[in-house]
Design a protein around this motif. Structure first.
Motif: not given
Length: 329
Positions: A179-187, A191-200, A206-214
């Motif tokens: 997907p070219e854009s991803i939303t995370f609906e989060t409270n 904390a973001l984990r190293p593997e998650f940060i390294e990937f995104f 992952y060349p797409g857009e991250l969108f955090f709905s906090v």
């Protein structure tokens, strides 16, 4: 903490989730956008104060989910939408554990594509062959950024990167189904984990857009103590990773004490360097709740007026108005 099975007989990791479905995004910036949804199981908050007459007094709470017989249904889709407390308690309460799915990343990708499949999109790709527009992906919960959720997302994205897609990119068909854009609906507490940060953080992965709905949970609205629910330094890392793309979404009524707390909390996020736009959503998981027809809920128009005066965006649960108070939309 609910214990979950972690691997299958082949040693492949299993991830627990409540549901996968295809609908629109009904809240915030992406309202109306066709979206594939994955709702993870487990959350570190309960938000039992939502919709209560006094969210700060647990002794007065009405919590229908606690009285519900979980053995009376075989599917999450057959559960009611609770009027009081968290409207998705089925995605974290241990009594609903038997209704959860446990699947590998590859199986989850199969189910996401199946949810998007129809006569106009026969292979269920994020690039829609009829509209020629990318479909959105949303990870929600529960809390999607719990450790198992972060691990699952990385595995799911790696799997999609190996699957044929068909999206146009610079005039050419790209070869994967990411997907070219991803939303995370989060409270906003995890904390973001190293593997998650390294990937995104790697456009090659992952060349797409991250969108955090906090959606931070306020003490005067959800009954969650600030020390547990408000984590500006955690959200600051979301802000960095998403390059400023996201939103702070607050569910709130018209009570002055709620708005006083909101002002304090917004200031804490601004001091931490989080400048996501503010979206205000009136309390109420149902249409009746948002209209102010239930005790403990404020009229949505009152809340909108208070948000507008402060220059904040106003959001509503559009999916509720379209399809009613049902799960899976």
């Amino acid at each position: 903490m609910v214990k979950l099975s972690t691997t299958n007989e082949n040693g492949e990791r299993l991830y627990a989730y409540s549901e996968i479905f295809y609908s629109i995004q009904g809240e915030g910036e992406f309202t109306g956008v066709p979206t594939a949804w994955l709702r993870f199981y487990l959350c570190n908050l309960t938000c039992n104060g939502f919709g209560q007459k006094d969210p700060t007094n647990p002794e007065t709470y009405e919590l229908p989910y606690k009285d519900f017989d979980p053995q009376s249904v075989n599917r999450i889709e057959d559960l009611p939408v609770w009027k009081y407390g968290c409207d998705s308690s089925y995605s974290w309460a241990s009594k609903f554990k038997h209704l959860q799915y446990r699947k590998t990343a590859a199986q989850i990708c199969d189910d996401i594509q199946k949810a998007m499949t129809n006569e106009w999109n026969p292979t269920g790709t994020f690039y829609h062959p009829n509209s020629h527009v990318e479909q959105h992906m949303c990870f929600t919960g529960g809390e999607p950024l719990m450790p198992h959720g972060q691990a699952a997302v990385v595995d799911i994205m790696r799997e999609f990167s190996q699957r044929p897609g068909g999206a146009m990119e610079g005039g050419f068909i790209k070869g994967n189904n990411l997907p070219e854009s991803i939303t995370f609906e989060t409270n906003g507490t995890q904390a973001l984990r190293p593997e998650f940060i390294e990937f995104f953080d790697n456009p090659g992965l992952y060349p797409g857009e991250l969108f955090f709905s906090v959606s931070p949970k306020l003490w005067t609205v959800a009954g969650e103590k600030r020390s547990k629910a408000i984590k500006p330094e955690v959200v600051k890392e979301y802000y960095r990773l998403s390059k400023g793309r996201g939103q702070l979404k607050f569910v709130i009524g018209a009570g002055q004490e709620q708005w006083d707390e909101l002002d304090e909390v917004v200031d804490l996020f601004r001091q931490a360097g989080v400048y996501y736009p503010i979206h205000i959503m009136p309390t109420g998981a149902t249409e009746e709740g948002q209209a102010g027809e239930l005790e403990g809920h404020s009229n949505a128009g009152q809340v909108a007026d208070m948000a507008l005066a402060r220059g904040y965006h106003v959001s509503a649960r559009v999916h509720v108005y379209l399809w009613g108070n049902t799960i899976g939309v």
